[in-house]
Design a protein around this motif. Sequence first.
Motif, PDB file in Angstrom:
ATOM      1  N   SER A   1       6.510   9.761  10.421  1.00  0.00           N
ATOM      2  CA  SER A   1       4.936   9.420   9.270  1.00  0.00           C
ATOM      3  C   SER A   1       4.655   8.044   9.602  1.00  0.00           C
ATOM      4  O   SER A   1       5.492   7.279   9.771  1.00  0.00           O
ATOM      5  CB  SER A   1       4.931   9.873   7.726  1.00  0.00           C
ATOM      6  OG  SER A   1       5.894   9.608   7.119  1.00  0.00           O
ATOM      7  N   ALA A   2       3.529   7.673   9.080  1.00  0.00           N
ATOM      8  CA  ALA A   2       3.371   6.180   8.932  1.00  0.00           C
ATOM      9  C   ALA A   2       3.878   5.243   7.768  1.00  0.00           C
ATOM     10  O   ALA A   2       4.256   4.028   8.202  1.00  0.00           O
ATOM     11  CB  ALA A   2       1.967   6.181   8.807  1.00  0.00           C
TER      12      ALA A   2
ATOM     13  N   LEU B   1       6.902   2.522   8.229  1.00  0.00           N
ATOM     14  CA  LEU B   1       6.503   1.658   7.651  1.00  0.00           C
ATOM     15  C   LEU B   1       7.988   0.945   6.403  1.00  0.00           C
ATOM     16  O   LEU B   1       7.466   0.107   6.511  1.00  0.00           O
ATOM     17  CB  LEU B   1       4.904   1.493   7.103  1.00  0.00           C
ATOM     18  CG  LEU B   1       3.785   1.011   8.365  1.00  0.00           C
ATOM     19  CD1 LEU B   1       2.309   1.824   7.774  1.00  0.00           C
ATOM     20  CD2 LEU B   1       3.586  -0.147   8.820  1.00  0.00           C
TER      21      LEU B   1
ATOM     22  N   VAL C   1       3.966   7.653  16.744  1.00  0.00           N
ATOM     23  CA  VAL C   1       3.527   7.975  15.697  1.00  0.00           C
ATOM     24  C   VAL C   1       2.228   7.826  16.041  1.00  0.00           C
ATOM     25  O   VAL C   1       2.139   7.508  16.872  1.00  0.00           O
ATOM     26  CB  VAL C   1       4.163   6.153  16.040  1.00  0.00           C
ATOM     27  CG1 VAL C   1       3.156   5.675  14.347  1.00  0.00           C
ATOM     28  CG2 VAL C   1       5.593   5.846  15.414  1.00  0.00           C
TER      29      VAL C   1
ATOM     30  N   SER D   1      -3.950   6.437  14.833  1.00  0.00           N
ATOM     31  CA  SER D   1      -4.599   6.375  14.650  1.00  0.00           C
ATOM     32  C   SER D   1      -3.561   5.513  13.045  1.00  0.00           C
ATOM     33  O   SER D   1      -3.999   4.276  11.942  1.00  0.00           O
ATOM     34  CB  SER D   1      -4.818   7.252  13.254  1.00  0.00           C
ATOM     35  OG  SER D   1      -3.966   8.109  12.669  1.00  0.00           O
ATOM     36  N   SER D   2      -2.184   5.246  13.164  1.00  0.00           N
ATOM     37  CA  SER D   2      -1.878   4.881  11.562  1.00  0.00           C
ATOM     38  C   SER D   2      -1.295   3.335  12.204  1.00  0.00           C
ATOM     39  O   SER D   2      -0.208   2.474  10.981  1.00  0.00           O
ATOM     40  CB  SER D   2       0.146   5.401  11.591  1.00  0.00           C
ATOM     41  OG  SER D   2       0.670   6.087  12.306  1.00  0.00           O
ATOM     42  N   THR D   3      -1.291   3.005  13.715  1.00  0.00           N
ATOM     43  CA  THR D   3      -1.174   1.791  13.298  1.00  0.00           C
ATOM     44  C   THR D   3      -2.209   0.543  13.332  1.00  0.00           C
ATOM     45  O   THR D   3      -2.687  -0.551  13.483  1.00  0.00           O
ATOM     46  CB  THR D   3      -1.594   1.466  15.184  1.00  0.00           C
ATOM     47  OG1 THR D   3      -2.299   1.402  16.252  1.00  0.00           O
ATOM     48  CG2 THR D   3      -0.005   2.399  16.190  1.00  0.00           C
TER      49      THR D   3
ATOM     50  N   ASN E   1      -2.137  -2.207  10.760  1.00  0.00           N
ATOM     51  CA  ASN E   1      -0.979  -2.653  10.182  1.00  0.00           C
ATOM     52  C   ASN E   1      -0.077  -3.186  11.283  1.00  0.00           C
ATOM     53  O   ASN E   1       0.987  -3.253  11.939  1.00  0.00           O
ATOM     54  CB  ASN E   1       0.144  -1.978  10.162  1.00  0.00           C
ATOM     55  CG  ASN E   1      -0.308  -0.627   8.988  1.00  0.00           C
ATOM     56  OD1 ASN E   1      -0.714  -1.629   7.658  1.00  0.00           O
ATOM     57  ND2 ASN E   1      -0.443   0.434   8.710  1.00  0.00           N
TER      58      ASN E   1
ATOM     59  N   ILE F   1       3.320  -3.022  12.687  1.00  0.00           N
ATOM     60  CA  ILE F   1       4.116  -2.040  13.389  1.00  0.00           C
ATOM     61  C   ILE F   1       4.182  -2.405  14.886  1.00  0.00           C
ATOM     62  O   ILE F   1       5.954  -1.822  15.238  1.00  0.00           O
ATOM     63  CB  ILE F   1       2.727  -0.848  14.033  1.00  0.00           C
ATOM     64  CG1 ILE F   1       2.323  -0.436  12.106  1.00  0.00           C
ATOM     65  CG2 ILE F   1       2.783   0.145  15.338  1.00  0.00           C
ATOM     66  CD1 ILE F   1       3.061   1.088  12.460  1.00  0.00           C
TER      67      ILE F   1
END
Length: 293
Positions: A119-120, A124, A151, A154-156, A159, A163
């Motif tokens: 997960s993000a 992180l 990963v 969208s979670s990048t 960040n 990331i």
Amino acid sequence: QAKQQGKKNYQLFDLEQAQKTSLLHVKLHEIQQALINNEFCLYYQPKVNMASGKLIGVEALIRWQHPVKGLISPLKFLPSIEGTDIEIQVGEWVIDQGMTQLERLNNRGINIEMSVNVSAMQFLNTCFLDSLNAALHRHQNIDSHHFKLEVLESSTLGNLERISKIISACRNDLGVKIALDDFGTGYSSLSHLRQLPADTIKIDQSFVRDVLIDPDDFAIIDGVIGLSKSFSRNVIAEGVESTEHGLMLLLMGCNNAQGYAISKPMPANMLVDWIKEYKPNQTWLNSSEVEMT
Ligand code: C2E
Ligand code: MG
Ligand code: MG
Ligand code: MG
């Protein structure tokens, strides 16, 4: 009267919120207990190279084997632990379990890649690299180059710099590879991708589903394949449900695939048999010849 109604609605809303919050607490407690009781398990879904027919690796997908409710999908319980310590604990369990399974496969002479989803928040977290490193030390027999983290693209977003540093550290310091999952749904730009040193791009299954009938999805996939090639990344399509879908992707230049057309995710005790019975010579190219004549 409107005022009265407004007030009533407000009270109703409050009550609902309170119920939701307490439901969430029950669920959190249940999930924590499930972790202690060892009720989570990983299912494994094969990934193949359609051009050579070769098995590339497997993706580990978590399930909750509930004693009463049966098998529960990650989509049902992962959202309730989002942002909590339990998310980190579950994430660490997944990495450990994925490595244990990779070790078992290696011990049976099966040398393929193992991917796990992170997960993000887990990725992180400031402790992430140490924790991954510690896991690799606990599983000294595995080759870290055979371990991959998925990963979400969208979670990048938002960040990018952090990331990108974590991805570099995973690759350069630990030898662990990274895939950008559900690619195309995160709306990241071309220059964004350039800055992310991920090895692999996973084309989201929502585009794959209608690639045969929707010119827009076709165009998006075509673009993602071109992009991956320009940036020398590997590309894999997920959600490949039929031979026709696989062949189309192959023709478009995407050799790697994962989906029900190859196999559904399966429990650990079925994986070795599946791999042993899998015939690398059943190539998709051959099957296209059969179908076209
Ligand atoms: P994902 O990582 O994109 O995984 C692919 C999902 O698509 C899996 O659903 C898989 O069972 C399903 N799938 C595979 N092939 C096909 C196909 O041909 N057609 C269709 N319709 N579906 C297919 P699953 O196992 O329910 O997992 C859903 C999502 O939950 C995953 O999407 C991933 O984002 C998340 N997830 C699963 N396990 C973990 C985990 O251990 N940790 C984290 N953080 N997330 C996880
Ligand atoms: Mg994934
Ligand atoms: Mg995906
Ligand atoms: Mg997904």
